[in-house]
Design an enzyme around this catalytic site. Structure first.
Site, PDB file in Angstrom:
ATOM      1  N   GLU A  22      22.329  35.622  44.571  1.00 13.51           N
ATOM      2  CA  GLU A  22      23.004  35.886  43.294  1.00 13.51           C
ATOM      3  C   GLU A  22      24.157  36.870  43.462  1.00 13.51           C
ATOM      4  O   GLU A  22      25.234  36.682  42.895  1.00 13.51           O
ATOM      5  CB  GLU A  22      22.018  36.478  42.281  1.00 13.51           C
ATOM      6  CG  GLU A  22      20.998  35.502  41.760  1.00 13.51           C
ATOM      7  CD  GLU A  22      20.105  36.179  40.752  1.00 13.51           C
ATOM      8  OE1 GLU A  22      20.351  35.982  39.539  1.00 13.51           O
ATOM      9  OE2 GLU A  22      19.184  36.905  41.149  1.00 13.51           O
ATOM     10  N   LYS A  99      23.061  36.059  31.334  1.00 18.35           N
ATOM     11  CA  LYS A  99      23.429  35.344  32.554  1.00 18.35           C
ATOM     12  C   LYS A  99      23.290  33.853  32.252  1.00 18.35           C
ATOM     13  O   LYS A  99      22.235  33.385  31.829  1.00 18.35           O
ATOM     14  CB  LYS A  99      22.487  35.727  33.696  1.00 18.35           C
ATOM     15  CG  LYS A  99      22.792  35.004  34.996  1.00 18.35           C
ATOM     16  CD  LYS A  99      21.797  35.357  36.085  1.00 18.35           C
ATOM     17  CE  LYS A  99      22.006  36.776  36.522  1.00 18.35           C
ATOM     18  NZ  LYS A  99      21.202  37.105  37.720  1.00 18.35           N
TER      19      LYS A  99
END
Length: 120
Positions: A22, A99
């Protein structure tokens, strides 16, 4: 009377996340803000100096979003601290940080945090 300035669904590409992938690859995030501000003076004067400029708020949020963090809670805390520090007219902040398409194997549009803080 309560009055608010808002910025809705600001989009950023950033490198926040717990997983190494990520932080390496990055992801899309959205930030929404609702700022309690007394706008009565600006309503009379038509002068941006008598309110909080949403363009300046955007620049502050953009700067904090550019700093990688593991947790969205941490990013949110930094944004809130920065806004209270830079804009003394803000009385309360409601922030939503999400997100988009988080890597969790679910059919989900977004996941994140929503918080509200009054000026200490």
């Amino acid at each position: 009377m309560s009055s608010y300035i808002f910025l809705d669904n600001i989009r950023f590409f950033a490198h926040h996340g717990v997983g190494e992938q990520e932080t390496l690859v990055g992801n899309e995030f959205t930030v929404s803000l609702r700022l309690q501000v007394d706008i009565r003076r600006a309503a009379e004067t038509d002068d941006v100096a008598d309110t909080v400029s949403y363009a300046d708020v955007y620049e502050a949020v953009k700067a904090e979003m550019a700093i990688p963090s593991k947790l969205l809670e941490h990013v949110s805390g930094r944004i809130i601290d920065r806004l209270f520090r830079d804009f003394p007219q803000i009385e309360e902040i409601e922030l939503k940080l999400a997100k988009r398409n988080p890597p969790m194997g679910a059919d989900i549009e977004a996941a994140g945090v929503e918080i509200r803080f009054k000026r200490p």
